[in-house]
Design a protein around this motif. Structure first.
Motif, PDB file in Angstrom:
ATOM      1  N   LEU A   1       7.118  14.619  -4.122  1.00  0.00           N
ATOM      2  CA  LEU A   1       6.308  13.858  -3.167  1.00  0.00           C
ATOM      3  C   LEU A   1       5.840  12.534  -3.748  1.00  0.00           C
ATOM      4  CD1 LEU A   1       4.105  16.647  -1.521  1.00  0.00           C
ATOM      5  CD2 LEU A   1       6.055  15.431  -0.528  1.00  0.00           C
ATOM      6  N   ALA A   2       5.679  12.476  -5.070  1.00  0.00           N
ATOM      7  CA  ALA A   2       5.243  11.235  -5.718  1.00  0.00           C
ATOM      8  C   ALA A   2       6.254  10.112  -5.518  1.00  0.00           C
ATOM      9  CB  ALA A   2       5.020  11.486  -7.209  1.00  0.00           C
ATOM     10  N   LYS A   3       7.483  10.454  -5.180  1.00  0.00           N
ATOM     11  CA  LYS A   3       8.513   9.439  -4.919  1.00  0.00           C
ATOM     12  C   LYS A   3       8.253   8.722  -3.594  1.00  0.00           C
ATOM     13  CE  LYS A   3      12.088  12.211  -7.218  1.00  0.00           C
ATOM     14  NZ  LYS A   3      13.384  12.922  -7.026  1.00  0.00           N
ATOM     15  N   TYR A   4       7.515   9.384  -2.706  1.00  0.00           N
ATOM     16  CA  TYR A   4       7.298   8.841  -1.362  1.00  0.00           C
ATOM     17  C   TYR A   4       5.905   8.292  -1.131  1.00  0.00           C
ATOM     18  CZ  TYR A   4      11.350  11.916  -1.026  1.00  0.00           C
ATOM     19  OH  TYR A   4      12.551  12.552  -1.270  1.00  0.00           O
ATOM     20  N   GLY A   5       4.963   8.646  -2.002  1.00  0.00           N
ATOM     21  CA  GLY A   5       3.604   8.148  -1.824  1.00  0.00           C
ATOM     22  C   GLY A   5       2.594   8.978  -2.588  1.00  0.00           C
ATOM     23  N   VAL A   6       1.334   8.890  -2.165  1.00  0.00           N
ATOM     24  CA  VAL A   6       0.244   9.609  -2.823  1.00  0.00           C
ATOM     25  C   VAL A   6      -0.171  10.806  -1.972  1.00  0.00           C
ATOM     26  CG1 VAL A   6      -2.114   9.456  -3.681  1.00  0.00           C
ATOM     27  CG2 VAL A   6      -0.606   7.480  -3.865  1.00  0.00           C
ATOM     28  N   THR A   7      -0.218  11.973  -2.592  1.00  0.00           N
ATOM     29  CA  THR A   7      -0.613  13.184  -1.872  1.00  0.00           C
ATOM     30  C   THR A   7      -2.135  13.281  -1.891  1.00  0.00           C
ATOM     31  OG1 THR A   7       1.434  14.232  -2.649  1.00  0.00           O
ATOM     32  CG2 THR A   7      -0.216  15.654  -1.641  1.00  0.00           C
ATOM     33  N   ASN A   8      -2.773  12.678  -0.907  1.00  0.00           N
ATOM     34  CA  ASN A   8      -4.235  12.618  -0.848  1.00  0.00           C
ATOM     35  C   ASN A   8      -4.852  13.954  -0.454  1.00  0.00           C
ATOM     36  OD1 ASN A   8      -2.986   9.898   0.252  1.00  0.00           O
ATOM     37  ND2 ASN A   8      -4.877   9.361  -0.808  1.00  0.00           N
ATOM     38  N   VAL A   9      -4.205  14.643   0.485  1.00  0.00           N
ATOM     39  CA  VAL A   9      -4.706  15.926   0.974  1.00  0.00           C
ATOM     40  C   VAL A   9      -3.819  17.030   0.417  1.00  0.00           C
ATOM     41  CG1 VAL A   9      -5.188  17.334   3.012  1.00  0.00           C
ATOM     42  CG2 VAL A   9      -5.548  14.856   3.093  1.00  0.00           C
ATOM     43  N   ARG A  10      -4.462  18.014  -0.242  1.00  0.00           N
ATOM     44  CA  ARG A  10      -3.714  19.137  -0.821  1.00  0.00           C
ATOM     45  C   ARG A  10      -4.434  20.434  -0.473  1.00  0.00           C
ATOM     46  NH1 ARG A  10      -2.283  16.975  -6.996  1.00  0.00           N
ATOM     47  NH2 ARG A  10      -1.595  14.872  -6.375  1.00  0.00           N
ATOM     48  N   ARG A  11      -3.837  21.225   0.408  1.00  0.00           N
ATOM     49  CA  ARG A  11      -4.469  22.461   0.844  1.00  0.00           C
ATOM     50  C   ARG A  11      -3.475  23.619   0.804  1.00  0.00           C
ATOM     51  NH1 ARG A  11      -7.620  20.245   6.302  1.00  0.00           N
ATOM     52  NH2 ARG A  11      -8.905  18.656   5.240  1.00  0.00           N
ATOM     53  N   ALA A  12      -3.951  24.777   0.353  1.00  0.00           N
ATOM     54  CA  ALA A  12      -3.134  25.983   0.329  1.00  0.00           C
ATOM     55  C   ALA A  12      -3.829  27.049   1.168  1.00  0.00           C
ATOM     56  CB  ALA A  12      -2.943  26.472  -1.104  1.00  0.00           C
ATOM     57  N   TYR A  13      -3.086  27.665   2.071  1.00  0.00           N
ATOM     58  CA  TYR A  13      -3.647  28.613   3.031  1.00  0.00           C
ATOM     59  C   TYR A  13      -3.204  30.044   2.739  1.00  0.00           C
ATOM     60  CZ  TYR A  13      -4.551  24.331   5.676  1.00  0.00           C
ATOM     61  OH  TYR A  13      -4.973  23.088   6.057  1.00  0.00           O
TER      62      TYR A  13
ATOM     63  N   ASP B   1       0.419   8.804   6.587  1.00  0.00           N
ATOM     64  CA  ASP B   1       1.761   8.285   6.834  1.00  0.00           C
ATOM     65  C   ASP B   1       2.802   9.398   6.886  1.00  0.00           C
ATOM     66  OD1 ASP B   1       1.199   5.313   6.627  1.00  0.00           O
ATOM     67  OD2 ASP B   1       0.460   5.992   4.678  1.00  0.00           O
ATOM     68  N   ALA B   2       2.468  10.549   6.293  1.00  0.00           N
ATOM     69  CA  ALA B   2       3.429  11.647   6.252  1.00  0.00           C
ATOM     70  C   ALA B   2       2.732  12.971   5.981  1.00  0.00           C
ATOM     71  CB  ALA B   2       4.487  11.394   5.172  1.00  0.00           C
ATOM     72  N   PHE B   3       3.417  14.044   6.350  1.00  0.00           N
ATOM     73  CA  PHE B   3       2.959  15.395   6.055  1.00  0.00           C
ATOM     74  C   PHE B   3       4.022  16.091   5.215  1.00  0.00           C
ATOM     75  CE2 PHE B   3       0.089  14.632   9.499  1.00  0.00           C
ATOM     76  CZ  PHE B   3      -0.947  15.559   9.384  1.00  0.00           C
ATOM     77  N   CYS B   4       3.594  17.083   4.463  1.00  0.00           N
ATOM     78  CA  CYS B   4       4.525  17.961   3.765  1.00  0.00           C
ATOM     79  C   CYS B   4       4.132  19.393   4.107  1.00  0.00           C
ATOM     80  CB  CYS B   4       4.472  17.742   2.254  1.00  0.00           C
ATOM     81  SG  CYS B   4       5.456  18.970   1.349  1.00  0.00           S
ATOM     82  N   ILE B   5       5.100  20.150   4.599  1.00  0.00           N
ATOM     83  CA  ILE B   5       4.879  21.554   4.910  1.00  0.00           C
ATOM     84  C   ILE B   5       5.686  22.386   3.916  1.00  0.00           C
ATOM     85  CG2 ILE B   5       5.022  23.369   6.658  1.00  0.00           C
ATOM     86  CD1 ILE B   5       3.177  21.098   7.454  1.00  0.00           C
ATOM     87  N   ALA B   6       4.996  23.143   3.085  1.00  0.00           N
ATOM     88  CA  ALA B   6       5.663  23.996   2.099  1.00  0.00           C
ATOM     89  C   ALA B   6       5.637  25.424   2.606  1.00  0.00           C
ATOM     90  CB  ALA B   6       4.972  23.893   0.743  1.00  0.00           C
ATOM     91  N   SER B   7       6.752  25.870   3.158  1.00  0.00           N
ATOM     92  CA  SER B   7       6.847  27.211   3.722  1.00  0.00           C
ATOM     93  C   SER B   7       8.307  27.506   4.056  1.00  0.00           C
ATOM     94  CB  SER B   7       6.007  27.326   4.997  1.00  0.00           C
ATOM     95  OG  SER B   7       6.154  28.600   5.584  1.00  0.00           O
TER      96      SER B   7
ATOM     97  N   GLU C   1       0.838  -1.193   0.000  1.00  0.00           N
ATOM     98  CA  GLU C   1       0.000   0.000   0.000  1.00  0.00           C
ATOM     99  C   GLU C   1       0.874   1.245   0.000  1.00  0.00           C
ATOM    100  OE1 GLU C   1      -3.702   1.907   2.594  1.00  0.00           O
ATOM    101  OE2 GLU C   1      -2.758   0.017   3.184  1.00  0.00           O
ATOM    102  N   GLU C   2       0.518   2.222  -0.833  1.00  0.00           N
ATOM    103  CA  GLU C   2       1.302   3.437  -0.941  1.00  0.00           C
ATOM    104  C   GLU C   2       1.069   4.343   0.268  1.00  0.00           C
ATOM    105  OE1 GLU C   2       2.011   4.755  -5.382  1.00  0.00           O
ATOM    106  OE2 GLU C   2      -0.124   4.404  -5.058  1.00  0.00           O
ATOM    107  N   SER C   3       2.116   5.066   0.628  1.00  0.00           N
ATOM    108  CA  SER C   3       2.024   5.994   1.753  1.00  0.00           C
ATOM    109  C   SER C   3       1.080   7.145   1.416  1.00  0.00           C
ATOM    110  CB  SER C   3       3.415   6.549   2.081  1.00  0.00           C
ATOM    111  OG  SER C   3       4.272   5.525   2.527  1.00  0.00           O
ATOM    112  N   ARG C   4       0.337   7.596   2.414  1.00  0.00           N
ATOM    113  CA  ARG C   4      -0.597   8.706   2.232  1.00  0.00           C
ATOM    114  C   ARG C   4       0.008   9.976   2.822  1.00  0.00           C
ATOM    115  NH1 ARG C   4      -3.977   3.953   3.612  1.00  0.00           N
ATOM    116  NH2 ARG C   4      -2.672   4.082   5.451  1.00  0.00           N
ATOM    117  N   ILE C   5       0.028  11.018   2.012  1.00  0.00           N
ATOM    118  CA  ILE C   5       0.691  12.258   2.400  1.00  0.00           C
ATOM    119  C   ILE C   5      -0.290  13.430   2.383  1.00  0.00           C
ATOM    120  CG2 ILE C   5       2.580  13.864   1.871  1.00  0.00           C
ATOM    121  CD1 ILE C   5       3.915  11.552   0.333  1.00  0.00           C
ATOM    122  N   ALA C   6      -0.197  14.298   3.383  1.00  0.00           N
ATOM    123  CA  ALA C   6      -0.989  15.527   3.427  1.00  0.00           C
ATOM    124  C   ALA C   6      -0.064  16.698   3.134  1.00  0.00           C
ATOM    125  CB  ALA C   6      -1.640  15.703   4.798  1.00  0.00           C
ATOM    126  N   LEU C   7      -0.373  17.437   2.074  1.00  0.00           N
ATOM    127  CA  LEU C   7       0.414  18.601   1.681  1.00  0.00           C
ATOM    128  C   LEU C   7      -0.276  19.871   2.152  1.00  0.00           C
ATOM    129  CD1 LEU C   7       2.522  20.249   0.074  1.00  0.00           C
ATOM    130  CD2 LEU C   7       1.141  19.822  -1.986  1.00  0.00           C
TER     131      LEU C   7
END
Length: 246
Positions: free
Chosen positions: A28-40, A93-99, A3-9
């Motif tokens: 991020l595609a190298k590490y899993g699937v970015t299921n959650v994608r939010r920009a604030y 499985d993981a988070f990504c913080i773009a900042s 199962e691929e890792s699930r990532i929240a961006l």
């Protein structure tokens, strides 16, 4: 099938250029699937026009955040609250913080304490506490071809010289300790094991030094001997090699 890792961006749109979203998602595609994608951000601000143009193309959900108090970053607070909500309500499985903002350092440490990886993306101005807190942090200037207009494009991806690498005490200590920790009975350390050891220990990516592969970076330092066995590369510290008698 694994199962691929699930990532929240989670993107701080005020502190992350929209032009880099494609390379961020590609990484991020190298590490899993970015299921959650939010920009604030405050989407009524003209400064976020660049982000508005790419939201639908990359299926990113815009989260409106008004600046309720002057001088306070409401966007950061909203991201932190949402991150904690996702941490406890979603199976990730993981988070990504773009900042490039160091305000997220405590958040990253909290997420990692729960056993999840945190990938960070920011410009070279990003404070080191945030960089070091992440499982892996990449400078946006090293990703993709384009560099920010105010910077020299060549300088953005320039490789550090052997002298510069040897002069980086933190890097030298990190590499030598990793090789030493992974030595086999013959006194050699597999490159794959060295890379895993470094990743488990701290935030590190050779591309931040201008090198595409870890092996290229290590070779450039001139500190290690290398030996190839079939398709695997092994290393040992040159200081441990006994000199042959004259």
């Amino acid at each position: 099938m694994t199962e691929e890792s699930r990532i929240a961006l989670l993107i701080d749109a005020d502190n992350c250029p929209a032009a880099k979203i494609e390379v961020i998602l590609d990484e991020l595609a190298k590490y899993g699937v970015t299921n959650v994608r939010r920009a604030y951000g405050n989407w009524k601000s003209s400064g976020l026009k660049g982000w508005e143009e790419v939201l639908h193309e990359y299926a990113i959900q815009p989260i409106q955040q008004f600046a309720y108090t002057k001088g306070k970053n409401a966007t950061d607070s909203a991201m932190i609250i949402d991150a904690m909500d996702l941490l406890y309500t979603q199976k990730l499985d993981a988070f990504c913080i773009a900042s490039s903002d160091s305000d997220f350092t405590p958040l990253v440490m909290r997420i990692r304490a729960n056993g999840l990886k945190v990938y960070g993306f920011g410009e070279k101005k990003t404070p080191m506490p945030f960089v070091n807190a992440c499982s892996r942090f990449l400078y946006l200037e090293t990703l993709g071809v384009a560099a920010p207009a105010e910077e020299d494009p060549a300088a953005a991806v320039q490789k550090k010289s052997a002298k510069e690498l040897k002069g980086d005490a933190r890097l030298v200590t990190l590499l030598r300790n990793a090789v030493d920790a992974c030595l086999d009975e013959d006194g050699w350390a597999a490159l794959s094991a060295v890379g895993s050891h470094i990743s488990n220990q701290t935030s590190f990516d050779q591309r931040n030094y201008g090198y595409k592969k870890l092996s290229d970076l290590i070779e450039a330092t001139g500190l290690f001997e290398a030996q190839r066995r079939n398709t695997h590369l092994y290393l040992r510290d040159k200081r441990t090699v006994k000199k042959a008698p004259a």
